[in-house]
Design a protein around this motif. Structure first.
Motif, PDB file in Angstrom:
ATOM      1  N   GLU A  65     -10.145 -37.836   6.861  1.00 19.78           N
ATOM      2  CA  GLU A  65      -9.507 -37.953   5.566  1.00 19.78           C
ATOM      3  C   GLU A  65      -8.616 -39.187   5.508  1.00 19.78           C
ATOM      4  O   GLU A  65      -8.048 -39.617   6.510  1.00 19.78           O
ATOM      5  N   ALA A  66      -8.494 -39.751   4.308  1.00 19.92           N
ATOM      6  CA  ALA A  66      -7.518 -40.822   4.073  1.00 19.92           C
ATOM      7  C   ALA A  66      -6.110 -40.222   4.188  1.00 19.92           C
ATOM      8  O   ALA A  66      -5.916 -39.032   3.896  1.00 19.92           O
ATOM      9  N   PRO A  67      -5.132 -41.013   4.606  1.00 20.88           N
ATOM     10  CA  PRO A  67      -5.162 -42.448   4.802  1.00 20.88           C
ATOM     11  C   PRO A  67      -5.518 -42.891   6.210  1.00 20.88           C
ATOM     12  O   PRO A  67      -5.510 -44.081   6.494  1.00 20.88           O
ATOM     13  N   ASP A 126      -9.278 -49.543   2.177  1.00 22.47           N
ATOM     14  CA  ASP A 126      -8.015 -49.806   2.872  1.00 22.47           C
ATOM     15  C   ASP A 126      -7.947 -51.267   3.299  1.00 22.47           C
ATOM     16  O   ASP A 126      -8.969 -51.926   3.503  1.00 22.47           O
ATOM     17  N   THR A 184       1.156 -46.929   6.208  1.00 18.50           N
ATOM     18  CA  THR A 184      -0.198 -46.783   5.677  1.00 18.50           C
ATOM     19  C   THR A 184      -0.714 -48.129   5.219  1.00 18.50           C
ATOM     20  O   THR A 184       0.066 -49.015   4.854  1.00 18.50           O
ATOM     21  N   ASN A 186      -3.931 -47.760   3.451  1.00 22.15           N
ATOM     22  CA  ASN A 186      -4.896 -47.287   2.473  1.00 22.15           C
ATOM     23  C   ASN A 186      -4.407 -47.660   1.079  1.00 22.15           C
ATOM     24  O   ASN A 186      -3.253 -47.409   0.725  1.00 22.15           O
ATOM     25  N   ASP A 189      -3.221 -44.727  -1.068  1.00 23.02           N
ATOM     26  CA  ASP A 189      -1.980 -44.192  -0.516  1.00 23.02           C
ATOM     27  C   ASP A 189      -0.811 -45.134  -0.801  1.00 23.02           C
ATOM     28  O   ASP A 189       0.306 -44.692  -1.114  1.00 23.02           O
ATOM     29  N   MET A 490      -7.178 -39.768  -2.343  1.00 24.92           N
ATOM     30  CA  MET A 490      -6.069 -39.065  -1.677  1.00 24.92           C
ATOM     31  C   MET A 490      -5.836 -37.655  -2.177  1.00 24.92           C
ATOM     32  O   MET A 490      -4.924 -36.978  -1.691  1.00 24.92           O
ATOM     33  N   GLY A 493      -2.127 -36.649  -3.791  1.00 29.13           N
ATOM     34  CA  GLY A 493      -1.078 -37.436  -3.156  1.00 29.13           C
ATOM     35  C   GLY A 493      -0.177 -36.611  -2.264  1.00 29.13           C
ATOM     36  O   GLY A 493       1.042 -36.602  -2.440  1.00 29.13           O
TER      37      GLY A 493
END
Length: 502
Positions: A65-67, A126, A184, A186, A189, A490, A493
């Motif tokens: 998963e991001a980030p 990213d 981060t 990303n 993000d 995301m 958030g």
């Protein structure tokens, strides 16, 4: 369906590996390269179809998963740019197969790596992965620029390599500062986190972002970082120069996405670029126009017009409005394909004029010059912004959609640049096609299939203007909306645990 966001990068990257192992049979190498480009084109068309309704596809490598994981994100903007890349790759590859590819080893593997790096830069979600894709495309471009070259290519290559190494170093420093402060890289993000940067960290984050912005501007060849481009592009082989027509657009699109997604609604992003970028963009247009006026070869004129297009696009990026963004996304495919066509035309003229080549001097007559003359006329009308072709429509959209407080300067520079470009191209037409010359010195001038495809691009964009402009407007609206992109990558958030810098 999310895998469609990864295929345009995976296909040419895998093809490069296959080509390195396929031996030295030129027939086999060409077949693999052509199959890879066609597969990439099909994947790009499928990607555009998948996102045309407003969907945003997110491919998470390794399902991380991001980030923290690497994500490839395809919205309308990314899909459009990937499709443009492979549309350009088809004539560039066909032109290379006319003999350029046989002048040295591994041309096609490098060509595919170039495609992979550019596609990855358009699709990545990213900034660190963007750095990796930049390095892939740059390493390939270093070798392609020098492919089967001589002294001129070596000189241009040294400058090109040195400047981009400085840019890569600055990019790494900026990424390090940004990650050390924000935790981060990303993009989605960052869009969440930049809105809540502590006041004490704002100066450091602004320094980091400014370093990254400068790298994007170096890639886009904005003044004063533009002096390398005319010499480097004019020194490249014709098919490589045609493919290079999209390289400056990588920097433009990266800056556009950073400005539209990450920087709004934050103290860090406030007035980061808009006080000074319009002036630099207009100066870039002026410099590119003067460079075209002073060029001694048609290749040099085409390379200078790449600078004009970069300045034009960057001014609209600095404007930041929805209308300006929509105008960018119509004008960008037009200018990329038309300048690539000018590079191929320069190669055809040089082949027909013998020792004189594409130098802007009187030389032997072109035997059977009518097809090349028609191609030159179409490309000249398109690139100078004359009606009724797509260059006129794109510039009209830019004049109406961008400007702000710079309206008078914007109109003046853009219109004068178009007029001077038209005069430069009229002078070239006189030298090549109209003035009486000696008897033909070379073979009859031939217009190749790759050149035909690029000459037809502007009329096609003109006929399809309602559909293309509609898609561009939808892409601009989606980009400026921001929130759908951020949520697609995301979620809502969530608070992600982050290490704090000492």
């Amino acid at each position: 369906m999310s895998h469609l966001a990864f295929l345009p990068f995976l296909i040419p990257f895998a093809a490069a590996g296959v080509l390195l192992l396929s031996g030295r049979s030129i027939a086999v190498v060409r077949a693999v390269a052509a199959a890879a480009v066609l597969a990439g084109l099909v994947s790009a068309v499928a990607l555009v179809a998948a996102v045309s309704g407003g969907e945003i596809l997110v491919y998470r490598l390794g399902n991380w998963e991001a980030p923290f994981g690497i994500v490839f994100v395809a919205d309308r903007l990314a899909a459009m740019m990937v499709l443009l890349l492979f549309v350009l790759a088809v004539p560039a590859l066909l032109a290379a197969m006319r003999g350029t590819d046989a002048r040295g080893l591994h041309f096609h593997a490098l060509f595919q790596l170039q495609l992979a790096g550019i596609a990855g830069a358009f699709l990545t979600g990213d900034l660190f992965n963007l750095f990796v894709c930049f390095e892939i495309l740059l390493i390939a471009s270093y070798a392609l620029l020098l492919h089967a070259g001589g002294l001129e290519q070596t000189r241009a290559g040294l400058t090109y390599v040195a400047l981009n190494l400085v840019g890569s170093s600055l990019f790494l420093v900026g990424l390090g500062l940004l990650y050390g402060t924000m935790g981060t890289l990303n993009l989605a993000d960052l869009a969440f986190e930049l809105a809540r940067v502590p006041p004490s960290d704002v100066p450091l984050v602004r320094v980091a972002l400014m370093g990254i912005v400068l790298v994007f501007l170096l890639k886009a060849a904005v003044l004063p970082m533009a002096f390398w481009l005319p010499h480097a592009y004019a020194a490249a082989s014709v098919p490589v120069a045609a493919l290079f027509a999209i390289l400056t657009k990588v920097g433009v699109v990266a800056l556009l996405r950073l400005v539209a997604v990450a920087l709004p609604d934050s103290a860090v992003g406030a007035e980061l670029i808009r006080p000074w970028l319009p002036a630099l963009a207009l100066l870039t247009v002026a410099f590119g126009t003067l460079s075209a006026l002073a060029a001694r070869r048609l290749m040099g004129v085409a390379a200078s017009l790449v600078l004009v297009s970069s300045g034009t696009l960057l001014f609209a990026v600095a404007d930041g409005g929805a209308a300006a963004t929509a105008a960018i996304l119509y004008y960008l495919p037009h200018t990329t394909l038309v300048t690539a066509g000018l590079f191929l035309l320069a190669g055809a003229v040089a082949a027909a004029r013998g020792e004189v080549g594409d130098r802007l001097v009187r030389g032997p007559a072109l035997a059977g010059a009518l097809p090349l003359g028609i191609a030159f006329a179409v490309l000249s009308l398109a690139v100078s912004g004359m009606p009724p072709l797509s260059g006129f429509l794109g510039k009209l959209m830019l004049l109406q959609g961008a400007g702000g407080g710079w309206q008078a300067a914007w109109w003046t520079v853009l219109l004068v640049s178009g007029l001077v470009t038209a005069l430069v191209l009229a002078r070239i037409a006189s030298l090549f096609f109209w003035e009486p010359k000696e008897a033909p010195a070379g073979p009859a001038a031939a217009i190749s299939l790759p050149l035909v495809l690029l000459v037809l691009a502007s009329p096609a964009l003109t006929l399809a203007a309602p559909a293309v402009a509609g898609f561009a407007g939808a892409a601009a609206s989606q980009l400026n909306a921001r929130i759908p992109y951020m949520v697609a990558v995301m979620g809502a958030g969530p608070d992600v645990p982050r290490e704090q810098r000492p």
